[in-house]
Design an enzyme around this catalytic site. Sequence first.
Site, mmCIF file in Angstrom:
data_model
loop_
_atom_site.group_PDB
_atom_site.id
_atom_site.type_symbol
_atom_site.label_atom_id
_atom_site.label_comp_id
_atom_site.label_asym_id
_atom_site.label_seq_id
_atom_site.Cartn_x
_atom_site.Cartn_y
_atom_site.Cartn_z
ATOM 1 N N LYS A 109 55.285 26.172 57.299
ATOM 2 C CA LYS A 109 54.846 27.701 57.087
ATOM 3 C C LYS A 109 54.551 28.708 58.342
ATOM 4 C CE LYS A 109 52.752 26.947 52.583
ATOM 5 N NZ LYS A 109 51.630 27.107 51.763
ATOM 6 N N LYS A 196 66.603 22.818 45.435
ATOM 7 C CA LYS A 196 65.443 22.699 44.158
ATOM 8 C C LYS A 196 65.247 24.126 43.554
ATOM 9 C CE LYS A 196 61.297 21.544 45.193
ATOM 10 N NZ LYS A 196 60.028 20.674 46.000
ATOM 11 N N LYS A 199 60.773 29.360 43.044
ATOM 12 C CA LYS A 199 60.518 30.824 42.884
ATOM 13 C C LYS A 199 60.807 31.393 44.129
ATOM 14 C CE LYS A 199 57.414 33.205 40.693
ATOM 15 N NZ LYS A 199 56.171 34.006 40.771
#
Length: 334
Positions: A109, A196, A199
Amino acid sequence: MQRILSGIQPTGDIHLGNYFGAIRNWKDIQDDYICFFSVVDYHSMTMPYKASSLRENTWKMVFQLLACEIKPEKLFIQSLVPEHTELCWILSCVCSFGELSRMTQFKDKMDQLKTQDKDSLASAGLFMYPALQAADILIYRADKVPVGKDQEQHLELARNIAERFNYQFGKEYFKSPEPLFTEIPKLLSPADPEKKMSKSLGEKHYINIFGDEAFIRKQIKSAVTDTGEPVEGKMSPGVGNLFTLLKACDNMTAHDSLMSDFTTGQLKYSILKETVADTLIGFLSPFKQRYTEILADKPKYKKLIQESSAEIRKEAQQTLKDVRELTGLMNLKY
Ligand code: TRP
């Protein structure tokens, strides 16, 4: 009965990958264990976000989970149980800086923020994320945590924290939570089957379980099948993904017959796609129906979840009382 805790971030819409990856499993085990399922809104604050959408997305996630047949009494909103943050603080003091620095999700992240030029927005909360997750789990003394592979490291940390806490404060107080792995179908993006279903890639890349029928049909119709020259007898990821969808939605009759067409080299992609689209629409229609009903009566469901959160909070409060006692903090005594 054993105790289970799991959490999901309020990210907006649930897609098929989320459903088959976690939520269906929650639904299937909810009567076999004492379950605590949480919409983890505190966790959502660890990355840049807008206050105006957080609450809305939290309720949306709650309504969608209910539409996936998660029972309201098992479901709660993390921030309605503020004891999670208090325990997070206490656990952060038995967790080392080095351990938190080694968490791969944290590093990923951080990189994500760096590449988006939002380096400055990397918060200390993001660093603490795994300690908060440990608090979520330990506060209800969960025996098992249903998690995907990506959360294994966080769970391992929670186990270490539990053991260190017990050692440091001289009591076998926290249980070491075990992962609960289940067989899950790996769903890929229909538009880019090298990746994968997710979203973050954009709306072409995931199938929204409450989505518009026409849009889902279009997604399947335009799903990528073969990228290069098809190799005889070898199935491309895109075609494999369509078969996975059939299997996930339990249409084994169509799956098996189309698979035998594939084996004999007679498979027509147009027929496969039409079958997948019809199967999906049929599979998802009860979800949409329940969701519509819930949205028509929002106050009722909000009240149910406020109540279940208050009920669940009592358990967390008891844990914090014990923990304050054990760690040398104060408890109010009237
Ligand atoms: N980190 C988890 C995820 O991104 C969400 C989560 C928060 C969680 N607290 C949890 C999962 C406790 C399991 C148990 O998927």
